[in-house]
Write an enzyme that holds these catalytic residues in place. Sequence first.
Site, PDB file in Angstrom:
ATOM      1  N   ASP A 295       0.937  -1.273  -0.040  1.00  0.00           N
ATOM      2  CA  ASP A 295      -0.171  -0.122   0.005  1.00  0.00           C
ATOM      3  C   ASP A 295       0.882   1.174   0.019  1.00  0.00           C
ATOM      4  OD1 ASP A 295      -2.313   1.689   0.130  1.00  0.00           O
ATOM      5  OD2 ASP A 295      -2.631   1.047   2.341  1.00  0.00           O
ATOM      6  N   LYS A 297       0.916   3.896  -1.941  1.00  0.00           N
ATOM      7  CA  LYS A 297       0.141   4.987  -2.633  1.00  0.00           C
ATOM      8  C   LYS A 297       1.201   6.170  -3.305  1.00  0.00           C
ATOM      9  CE  LYS A 297      -3.611   4.799   0.646  1.00  0.00           C
ATOM     10  NZ  LYS A 297      -3.056   4.023   1.985  1.00  0.00           N
ATOM     11  N   ASP A 300       3.645  10.613  -7.468  1.00  0.00           N
ATOM     12  CA  ASP A 300       4.611  11.517  -8.163  1.00  0.00           C
ATOM     13  C   ASP A 300       4.972  11.435  -9.628  1.00  0.00           C
ATOM     14  OD1 ASP A 300       7.077  12.978  -8.332  1.00  0.00           O
ATOM     15  OD2 ASP A 300       7.552  12.429  -6.180  1.00  0.00           O
TER      16      ASP A 300
END
Length: 452
Positions: A295, A297, A300
Amino acid sequence: MSNNESFLLECYQLGIIKFGKFTLKSGIESPFYVDLRPLASDPKILKKLSSFLLELVSKENFDLICGVPYAALPMATAMSLESDLPLIIKRKEAKTYGTKKLIEGIFSKGQNCLLVEDVITSGKSLLETIPEIENEGISVSDIVVVLDREQGGKELLEAKGFKVHSLFNITEVCEILRKNNLISEEEISRINDFLKGNQVKFAEEKRLTYEQKLENANHHFSKKILEIAIEKKSNLIASADVLTTKELLDFAEKVGPNIVALKTHIDILTDFDFDETVLPLKDLATKYNFLLMEDRKFADIGNTQELQFSNGIYKISSWADLVTSQVIGGETSLDCFLNVGVIAIIGMSSKGTLTSSDYREEALKIAQNHPNVIGGVSQNKIPDDLLLFTPGVNLETKDDNKGQQYNTPEHVFKNLQTDFIIVGRGIYKANDVEKATLEYKIAGWNAYMNLI
Ligand code: S5P
């Protein structure tokens, strides 16, 4: 959040308003159902409610207070205690013996009575009640109601010269619930239709089965997770938010047999070591047949995400089957995620999240267009071609004082048609992790089976 808003959310937790398909007394099908009686069973809420209702009027204008039976009786009693206005009680039917009185209590002719009602719909029941009170020589000028269903009642009474003060109307209730992700856009539009007087169409709420989703699946990892779900009769993902390798491996050993995937936040481990952490974890994933979902996330530009995905000490690309990623960097930022299934963050479970419906709509377009994406994390329904992963699931609590908002497995299957539930503290903080895993597995699977 305003006082009214947080109060409404407290009341909502008591189950006073339900969305779905309800047949009213008139035979009409309504998309919502309101029952305020549970409010009286929570003394703190009843007290607050009575203060809010008293704020709607100036009590100097009244000599008496009276609740319309039955739901408003405890409300009127609480208001009487707070305001010192004497209470009178209106019977539903006159006594057949003795005094045959319709109004009980001490009053005298010419006094003005504040009337209290729980819900106002067409206003007809109030129009029947008011003359019965007026027949005793008591006058009625004002009515306070907790909820106006906006079906003409308020206007009808106002046309007859009564002042109706409502604490909430159904439009405000929907708006507050929508802001807090407790009601879907679809339900709101059904309610709007209903309030406009249109007959509401209820689509058959059939969801696709895991087998049907498997037939439609194109990505290696969407197939894989669906196959495991079918084989294990599980839609449970355990979130292993623990701090040491030992805890992580012990946890994986306990939950492994009953989950489809183990979700990690690998960067919270205090003693991460690739060989000591990842290799045994991969062995457990093989032994118990579950996927590894990191996870991370990502959030960028593509180049940075590519570096973060494969390098550093974690080398996520070498072991994760699934990764979560924000889509804020745009579609191309997801190109780097090869040989994994990407789960896009569409909507978050935390209070005050910026994932508004406009954001979610744009995020979904990216997710649906990108071949690396197999599904999304969201607290709202998403299209059938993506798998829906829903965190914020707990059987016991509603929040964690840090902004997390929880729902039950039953709620997320029924309302969001989710595919997989993600459970963290509900399992890893349980005294008996194996037992809790089984409980969530069964609750999730039953909730799914009830819909197909
Ligand atoms: O919107 C989200 C997205 C995620 S992935 N809300 C979440 O809670 N999560 C994650 O799910 C969160 O990072 C945590 O690892 C898990 C929920 O844990 P719990 O302890 O609150 O069940």
